[in-house]
Scaffold this motif. Structure first.
Motif, PDB file in Angstrom:
ATOM      1  N   TRP A 165       0.814  -1.217   0.000  1.00 53.58           N
ATOM      2  CA  TRP A 165       0.000   0.000   0.000  1.00 53.58           C
ATOM      3  C   TRP A 165       0.848   1.268   0.000  1.00 53.58           C
ATOM      4  N   ARG A 166       2.024   1.221   0.604  1.00 50.31           N
ATOM      5  CA  ARG A 166       2.876   2.404   0.624  1.00 50.31           C
ATOM      6  C   ARG A 166       3.389   2.738  -0.787  1.00 50.31           C
ATOM      7  N   LEU A 167       3.913   1.709  -1.448  1.00 46.08           N
ATOM      8  CA  LEU A 167       4.427   1.916  -2.803  1.00 46.08           C
ATOM      9  C   LEU A 167       3.290   2.275  -3.765  1.00 46.08           C
ATOM     10  N   ALA A 168       2.113   1.679  -3.542  1.00 39.56           N
ATOM     11  CA  ALA A 168       0.963   1.992  -4.396  1.00 39.56           C
ATOM     12  C   ALA A 168       0.592   3.471  -4.289  1.00 39.56           C
ATOM     13  N   LEU A 169       0.490   3.982  -3.061  1.00 38.02           N
ATOM     14  CA  LEU A 169       0.138   5.390  -2.874  1.00 38.02           C
ATOM     15  C   LEU A 169       1.217   6.303  -3.447  1.00 38.02           C
ATOM     16  N   LEU A 170       2.465   5.933  -3.276  1.00 41.75           N
ATOM     17  CA  LEU A 170       3.558   6.756  -3.778  1.00 41.75           C
ATOM     18  C   LEU A 170       3.569   6.810  -5.302  1.00 41.75           C
ATOM     19  N   SER A 171       3.361   5.678  -5.937  1.00 36.80           N
ATOM     20  CA  SER A 171       3.418   5.622  -7.403  1.00 36.80           C
ATOM     21  C   SER A 171       2.182   6.245  -8.062  1.00 36.80           C
ATOM     22  N   LEU A 172       1.074   6.314  -7.308  1.00 37.53           N
ATOM     23  CA  LEU A 172      -0.167   6.831  -7.897  1.00 37.53           C
ATOM     24  C   LEU A 172      -0.375   8.324  -7.677  1.00 37.53           C
ATOM     25  N   ILE A 173       0.594   8.997  -7.034  1.00 35.79           N
ATOM     26  CA  ILE A 173       0.387  10.423  -6.770  1.00 35.79           C
ATOM     27  C   ILE A 173       0.409  11.244  -8.062  1.00 35.79           C
ATOM     28  N   PHE A 174       0.962  10.677  -9.139  1.00 38.40           N
ATOM     29  CA  PHE A 174       1.026  11.432 -10.391  1.00 38.40           C
ATOM     30  C   PHE A 174      -0.267  11.313 -11.214  1.00 38.40           C
ATOM     31  N   THR A 175      -1.076  10.306 -10.917  1.00 39.46           N
ATOM     32  CA  THR A 175      -2.300  10.109 -11.703  1.00 39.46           C
ATOM     33  C   THR A 175      -3.250  11.292 -11.621  1.00 39.46           C
ATOM     34  N   PRO A 176      -3.514  11.846 -10.421  1.00 40.91           N
ATOM     35  CA  PRO A 176      -4.401  13.020 -10.380  1.00 40.91           C
ATOM     36  C   PRO A 176      -3.872  14.208 -11.161  1.00 40.91           C
TER      37      PRO A 176
END
Length: 579
Positions: A165-176
């Protein structure tokens, strides 16, 4: 089941509600398909791990074969659901397209002639075809992407969170970031789309003009000038089309790049997980599955941004057609009134402060034919259109005891029959142009217009297609076909605008004699610059320089020198030959 009374054609949501059945199939098959897509990265990870284990000697090829067969079976099931979803999405779009165009057409045919002419044929064609298609395409893409993007993105995101979940949140910050960029680009996309639609309407109008008036331009040698104007319109269309296309096509790759920037974190922190020094303990299968899920999610997220652009383009089209998307009132049955007299009192018509004509007073009884004549551009056709009440007139036009302008459009249609100066014929058969959907024998009316023999001698008889506007007919034939149509739908008041202009003298005599018999219980206003039969008319209206005078033929011959000169110049000459 949809209640037609609850359907609001000017609300997008109503179209979705109306298509609840295909949307139900889309929903179930879409959820199955998009959740099933999670199987692909899972199997890819298992296959990668199995290959590593085979190379390490801990697994056999049979295990790999079993995984491959299972992968193929799941893929077939998922793709089957995809087929069902796409089939019903297309049916949903086709149904809405047909419904929207039906509503648009139903309202266009009820618009006044003045409003349609003001709008322009090219603009109306663009609205009726291109704008509806673009609007429906936006709705289709929205419906598709709710599942192909929304559901599958949630599914991929859940899988990523489950792995780390940590890596998921970090990698998805660019999507918005890509969504924010798409929202910021809304106005430029809409402006470019609106300019393109306007240019497309202008090009349609210019193309129609070139097609309809090509012979005229060639005869008078002004083809080059018209070509230059057409080229200017075409260049403007090309510029706006390119600009709109650039906004539509160039932005999605930027959105994809913004969404995919998070892969840098996965390569760094994911490698640590595999080495056992990160936040989670991963093997090759997990790393492969995670990065596969992320790349698929970013690809889908770029489609969300692209969807914003498609929806914005659809919004432009919807704003253009929405004023016409209204529920037309059910048409009442045409109740043709009983014959009655027509009384004109101080009738006038003006464009702004400029009077076209004024001071016309006259009383006509059933069975009378009233001739209307005068110099070119004296207001004869304007007088005829005044009976249609498309624009306010001064004074009074009474049918019986009722003022014409106080009747509803449907009542006017049942009272006044109108034949315009230019025959308006559809690209249909001779019979259908006469009957316009009614069930009767067209032959009496073709005979009254002296067209029965010629109609039978055509290549397919009454089934001969006359072409748009009657292009396959001579001028006289087109005029008489339009007259036959008018006679086939009798009204107590008939306005005939120059029906004899393209006829030879003998044919004109025959048609006028038939018209006299036909008009025995009607009031007919016959507008014409041909005065051969004016002595046989009960009254004559002469128009000149905005003034009108009414009386019998003998009275006008004695009191109006201009009318006398016009009549004598024609009766001493030869008749015109039919074109």
């Amino acid at each position: 089941m949809e209640n037609k009374r609850d359907f609001c054609p000017d609300r997008i949501l109503s179209y979705f509600r109306a298509e609840w059945l295909p949307l139900t199939f889309v929903t179930f098959s879409g959820v199955f398909y998009n959740v099933g897509l999670l199987a692909a990265p899972w199997f890819e990870g298992r296959l990668a791990q199995c290959l590593a284990d085979i190379l390490g000697g801990s697994e056999t090829a049979a295990k790999m074969a079993a995984l491959v067969l299972a992968y193929l079976a799941v893929t077939l099931a998922v793709q089957g659901a995809r087929f069902i979803k796409r089939f019903y999405v297309r049916r949903f779009a086709n149904n809405i397209n047909r419904r929207m165009k039906g509503v648009l057409y139903a309202n266009l045919v009820r618009e006044s002639r003045a409003s349609l002419e003001k709008e322009g044929a090219g603009e109306l064609m663009t609205k009726a075809i291109s704008d509806v298609d673009d609007c429906v395409e936006g709705m289709r893409k929205f419906t598709t992407e709710v599942f192909d993007t929304g559901v599958v993105m949630v599914s991929y995101a859940v899988m990523l969170l489950a792995y780390d979940w940590r890596l998921a949140l970090l990698s998805l910050i660019f999507t918005p970031v890509s969504y924010f960029c798409a929202a910021r680009m809304k106005k430029p996309v809409q402006r470019a789309g609106a300019a393109y639609k306007k240019a497309a309407g202008a090009l349609s109008a210019a193309t129609l003009d070139r097609a309809e008036n090509a012979v005229t331009y060639r005869i008078y040698g002004c083809e080059d000038a018209r070509t230059e104007r057409y080229e200017e319109t075409l260049k403007n269309y090309e510029r706006t089309a390119v600009r709109s296309s650039v906004w539509q096509s160039a932005l999605p790759p930027l959105y994809l790049a913004a969404s995919g920037a998070g892969v840098l974190f996965i390569l760094w922190f994911g490698a640590k997980n595999v080495l056992g020094t990160g936040w989670s303990a991963w093997n090759i299968a997990t790393f492969t599955t995670f990065i596969s899920c992320f790349t698929k999610l970013t690809a889908k997220s770029s489609k969300v941004a692209k969807l914003f652009n498609s929806v914005q383009k659809a919004e432009v089209s919807w704003k253009r057609i929405r004023p016409l998307m209204k529920s037309p009132e059910p048409l009442e049955e045409l109740r043709i009134p009983q014959p009655a007299g027509v009384t004109l009192e101080n009738l006038s018509f003006a464009y702004g402060d400029a009077f076209v004509f004024s001071g016309l007073s006259l009383t006509a009884h059933p069975g009378e034919i009233i001739g209307v004549t005068g110099p070119v551009a004296c207001g004869k056709s304007t007088l005829g259109r005044a009976f249609l009440c498309e624009a306010p007139y001064g004074g009074s036009i009474r049918f019986g005891k009722r003022e014409l302008s106080q009747l509803s459009p449907r009542e006017i249609a049942a009272t006044v029959g109108y034949l315009g100066h230019d025959p308006e014929l559809s690209a249909d058969t001779v019979q259908n142009n006469v009957l316009c959907g009614s069930e009767q024998d067209p032959m009496p009316y073709l005979a009254a217009a002296a067209l029965d023999g010629e109609a039978f001698s055509m290549e397919n008889g009454l089934a001969t297609v006359v072409g748009s506007g009657g292009t396959r007919l001579s001028g006289g034939q087109a005029q008489r076909l339009a007259l036959a149509r008018t006679l086939a739908h009798p009204r107590p008041v008939m306005i005939l605008d120059d029906p004899f202009s393209a006829l030879d003298r003998k044919t004109e005599d025959t048609v006028f004699a038939n018209l006299q018999a036909y008009a025995r219980d009607k009031v007919v206003f016959l507008i014409s610059h041909r005065l051969y039969h004016f002595p046989q008319m009960q009254k004559v209206i002469f128009m000149e320089d905005g003034k009108t005078i009414a009386g019998t033929h003998e009275e006008l011959m004695a009191a109006v020198p201009a009318y006398r000169r016009l009549y004598e110049s024609q009766t001493r000459g030869e008749g015109y030959e039919e074109e």
